[in-house]
Design an enzyme around this catalytic site. Structure first.
Site, PDB file in Angstrom:
ATOM      1  NE  ARG A   1       8.735  -1.718   1.190  1.00 24.30           N
ATOM      2  CZ  ARG A   1       8.104  -1.839   0.021  1.00 24.30           C
ATOM      3  NH1 ARG A   1       7.413  -2.913  -0.236  1.00 24.30           N
ATOM      4  NH2 ARG A   1       8.190  -0.885  -0.856  1.00 24.30           N
TER       5      ARG A   1
ATOM      6  NE  ARG B   1       1.530  -5.177   0.310  1.00 21.66           N
ATOM      7  CZ  ARG B   1       1.774  -4.718  -0.910  1.00 21.66           C
ATOM      8  NH1 ARG B   1       0.801  -4.306  -1.668  1.00 21.66           N
ATOM      9  NH2 ARG B   1       3.005  -4.706  -1.372  1.00 21.66           N
TER      10      ARG B   1
ATOM     11  NE  ARG C   1      -1.568   0.097   3.512  1.00 25.94           N
ATOM     12  CZ  ARG C   1      -2.456   0.710   2.749  1.00 25.94           C
ATOM     13  NH1 ARG C   1      -3.585   1.130   3.245  1.00 25.94           N
ATOM     14  NH2 ARG C   1      -2.192   0.909   1.466  1.00 25.94           N
TER      15      ARG C   1
ATOM     16  CG  ASP D   1       6.966   4.654   0.595  1.00 26.99           C
ATOM     17  OD1 ASP D   1       6.872   3.425   0.588  1.00 26.99           O
ATOM     18  OD2 ASP D   1       7.313   5.318  -0.407  1.00 26.99           O
TER      19      ASP D   1
ATOM     20  CE1 TYR E   1       8.778   4.337  -7.795  1.00 27.23           C
ATOM     21  CE2 TYR E   1      10.794   4.763  -6.562  1.00 27.23           C
ATOM     22  CZ  TYR E   1       9.870   3.878  -7.071  1.00 27.23           C
ATOM     23  OH  TYR E   1      10.023   2.527  -6.868  1.00 27.23           O
TER      24      TYR E   1
HETATM   25  O1  CP3 Z   1       9.593  -2.347   6.946  1.00 22.04           O
HETATM   26  C1  CP3 Z   1      10.237  -1.479   6.310  1.00 22.04           C
HETATM   27  O2  CP3 Z   1      11.211  -1.752   5.582  1.00 22.04           O
HETATM   28  C2  CP3 Z   1       9.864  -0.022   6.526  1.00 22.04           C
HETATM   29  C3  CP3 Z   1       8.918   0.547   5.646  1.00 22.04           C
HETATM   30  C4  CP3 Z   1       9.214   0.876   4.186  1.00 22.04           C
HETATM   31  C5  CP3 Z   1       8.168   0.937   3.235  1.00 22.04           C
HETATM   32  N1  CP3 Z   1       8.696   1.392   2.061  1.00 22.04           N
HETATM   33  C6  CP3 Z   1       6.770   0.613   3.498  1.00 22.04           C
HETATM   34  C7  CP3 Z   1       5.862   0.335   2.373  1.00 22.04           C
HETATM   35  C8  CP3 Z   1      10.398   1.221   3.540  1.00 22.04           C
HETATM   36  C9  CP3 Z   1      11.817   1.273   4.079  1.00 22.04           C
HETATM   37  C10 CP3 Z   1      10.053   1.561   2.191  1.00 22.04           C
HETATM   38  C11 CP3 Z   1      11.027   2.026   1.192  1.00 22.04           C
HETATM   39  C12 CP3 Z   1      10.626   2.153  -0.202  1.00 22.04           C
HETATM   40  N2  CP3 Z   1       9.432   2.603  -0.705  1.00 22.04           N
HETATM   41  C13 CP3 Z   1      11.492   1.921  -1.295  1.00 22.04           C
HETATM   42  C14 CP3 Z   1      12.944   1.520  -1.193  1.00 22.04           C
HETATM   43  C15 CP3 Z   1      13.104   0.071  -0.984  1.00 22.04           C
HETATM   44  C16 CP3 Z   1      12.782  -0.778  -2.185  1.00 22.04           C
HETATM   45  O3  CP3 Z   1      11.820  -1.566  -2.074  1.00 22.04           O
HETATM   46  O4  CP3 Z   1      13.489  -0.681  -3.174  1.00 22.04           O
HETATM   47  C17 CP3 Z   1      10.764   2.175  -2.473  1.00 22.04           C
HETATM   48  C18 CP3 Z   1      11.274   2.039  -3.890  1.00 22.04           C
HETATM   49  C19 CP3 Z   1       9.464   2.604  -2.091  1.00 22.04           C
HETATM   50  C20 CP3 Z   1       8.350   3.058  -2.964  1.00 22.04           C
HETATM   51  C21 CP3 Z   1       7.178   2.183  -2.818  1.00 22.04           C
HETATM   52  N3  CP3 Z   1       6.350   2.198  -1.721  1.00 22.04           N
HETATM   53  C22 CP3 Z   1       6.690   1.232  -3.730  1.00 22.04           C
HETATM   54  C23 CP3 Z   1       7.327   0.905  -5.060  1.00 22.04           C
HETATM   55  C24 CP3 Z   1       5.543   0.677  -3.158  1.00 22.04           C
HETATM   56  C25 CP3 Z   1       4.602  -0.295  -3.811  1.00 22.04           C
HETATM   57  C26 CP3 Z   1       5.121  -1.677  -3.785  1.00 22.04           C
HETATM   58  C27 CP3 Z   1       4.305  -2.507  -2.850  1.00 22.04           C
HETATM   59  O5  CP3 Z   1       4.883  -3.386  -2.188  1.00 22.04           O
HETATM   60  O6  CP3 Z   1       3.074  -2.305  -2.804  1.00 22.04           O
HETATM   61  C28 CP3 Z   1       5.363   1.267  -1.885  1.00 22.04           C
HETATM   62  C29 CP3 Z   1       4.298   0.962  -0.905  1.00 22.04           C
HETATM   63  C30 CP3 Z   1       4.745   0.479   0.432  1.00 22.04           C
HETATM   64  N4  CP3 Z   1       5.756   1.003   1.175  1.00 22.04           N
HETATM   65  C31 CP3 Z   1       4.142  -0.571   1.174  1.00 22.04           C
HETATM   66  C32 CP3 Z   1       4.830  -0.667   2.390  1.00 22.04           C
HETATM   67  C33 CP3 Z   1       4.540  -1.590   3.544  1.00 22.04           C
HETATM   68  C34 CP3 Z   1       2.920  -1.371   0.736  1.00 22.04           C
HETATM   69  C35 CP3 Z   1       1.721  -0.499   0.918  1.00 22.04           C
HETATM   70  C36 CP3 Z   1       0.550  -1.217   1.530  1.00 22.04           C
HETATM   71  O7  CP3 Z   1       0.554  -1.509   2.749  1.00 22.04           O
HETATM   72  O8  CP3 Z   1      -0.410  -1.453   0.788  1.00 22.04           O
END
Ligand code: CP3
Length: 344
Positions: free
Chosen positions: A22, A26, A35, A72, A148
């Site tokens: 990540r 944000r 975003r 994602d 999920y």
């Molecule tokens: O920088 C990176 O690592 C690349 C981008 C990336 C995202 N999600 C962007 C994202 C990667 C590799 C993921 C993987 C992901 N997504 C996982 C596996 C890793 C982990 O954290 O266990 C999972 C479980 C998800 C599912 C997911 N997506 C969740 C649970 C959430 C909400 C949590 C949150 O932080 O809001 C997301 C949203 C998400 N995916 C965001 C980002 C940058 C936040 C969304 C936003 O910008 O508002």
């Protein structure tokens, strides 16, 4: 040779290559600004102009050794036709699959078409990234995607997932087969579009007991790795069985992955003693310590580097960067890894 790839060739450079899960997101003001151009997160994920820029932001700011595709894991259920949305302050919400009708309604045929913007993002990134920066592609592993798809959201205990796995094993196996096939095609196409390393996120593997772990974490991962490597034999694959505890050792031995990412609860020194000598380890700085900063952060970085010297290793966090992380703390860690500012 990009420095990031060296550990996957058995090398043990003095300064381990580093990237952070990540690393785009944000905690970066420039990401929040970008975003705002696409309030719907899935639309953001399918807009190559935005995803290329989001991927590059942390590379420009910090010079990580690898960039990870901005996308994602939930684009796979979306591409299979399940309703997926992201709600501010809640996270992902899916129309949960409850039975075989829901599984039968998934449309496997159009997955790669729907994911075309992801491949476009990878092609553009490989052209735009600096020469010494590797490009990582990724996907969610089947168990975590099924979590999920059946639960409909995060933050729950996985009871519905397990009830389907135990109570309707035929239906559950059918769902896992749909996911495996989609993931093999998706990952192969990522490599063909420019990804040089792949990471499989199994974020919910920690809720599986030994039997479920063997059947639905290790076995599907092993099949996916074998099938991807049949087409792309040299692409390094990293697995991240988060929360697996000691089962991370079985995972490393049995899945065929080249590297294992370990969370902050697994001591790296212990993992090192228990995996094959060539197995790349990745991890495992506590993401809360990265928020806190200070001397404790410096000490943890030094300890990780000391524990892993002489073993093929990629420096990373134990889980993704938290939104409240001060960007300066990220710069501080990379600076120390590179021997700056008082490294002993
Ligand atoms: O920088 C990176 O690592 C690349 C981008 C990336 C995202 N999600 C962007 C994202 C990667 C590799 C993921 C993987 C992901 N997504 C996982 C596996 C890793 C982990 O954290 O266990 C999972 C479980 C998800 C599912 C997911 N997506 C969740 C649970 C959430 C909400 C949590 C949150 O932080 O809001 C997301 C949203 C998400 N995916 C965001 C980002 C940058 C936040 C969304 C936003 O910008 O508002």
């Amino acid at each position: 040779m990009r420095p990031f790839l060296e550990p996957f060739l058995g090398k043990t450079p003095n300064r381990p290559p580093a990237w952070f899960m990540r690393q785009a997101g944000r905690y970066l003001p420039e990401y929040r600004e970008l975003r705002a151009q696409a309030p719907d997160f899935l639309k953001f994920c399918y807009s190559p102009d935005l995803t290329v820029e989001a991927t590059l932001q942390p590379i420009r700011r910090f010079g990580f050794d690898a960039a990870i595709l901005f996308s994602d894991i939930l684009v796979i259920p979306d591409a299979l036709g399940q309703q997926v949305r992201f709600e501010e302050g809640v996270g992902p919400l899916l129309d949960p699959i409850g039975d075989r009708l829901g599984i039968a309604a998934l449309r496997a045929g159009s997955v790669l078409d729907r994911l075309a913007p992801v491949f476009e993002t990878l092609r553009r990134l490989r052209r735009e990234l600096p020469d010494d920066t590797a490009l990582i592609g990724f996907a969610g592993a089947p168990w975590t995607l099924a979590f999920y798809m059946i639960e409909g959201r995060g933050g729950v205990d996985g009871g519905k997932l397990k009830r389907m796995a135990y109570g309707s094993p035929g239906d559950f196996a059918a769902l896992m087969t749909v996911l495996e096939d989609a993931l093999v095609a998706y990952l192969c196409r990522q490599v063909e579009s420019g990804a040089e390393v792949l990471q499989l996120f199994d974020s919910w593997s920690g809720i599986a007991d030994e039997t479920l772990f063997a059947r639905w974490v290790i076995a599907p991962t092993k099949r996916i790795v074998a099938r991807v490597k049949e087409v792309h034999p040299t692409v390094p694959i990293i697995g991240f069985p988060r929360g697996a505890g000691p089962m991370v050792i079985d995972y490393a031995a049995a899945t065929g992955v080249d590297g294992v990412s370990v969370d902050s609860q697994v001591p790296l020194s212990w993992a090192r003693r228990n995996v094959p000598a060539h197995m790349v380890l990745q991890g495992n700085l506590d993401n809360q310590l990265l928020v806190a900063g200070g001397d404790d952060l410096d000490a943890a970085v030094a300890r990780i580097v000391r524990d892993m010297r002489g073993h093929p290793f990629v420096f990373n966090l134990g889980h993704g960067i938290l939104p409240q992380t001060p960007p300066d703390n990220v710069a501080r860690v990379l600076n120390r890894l590179r021997g700056g500012a008082g490294e002993s």
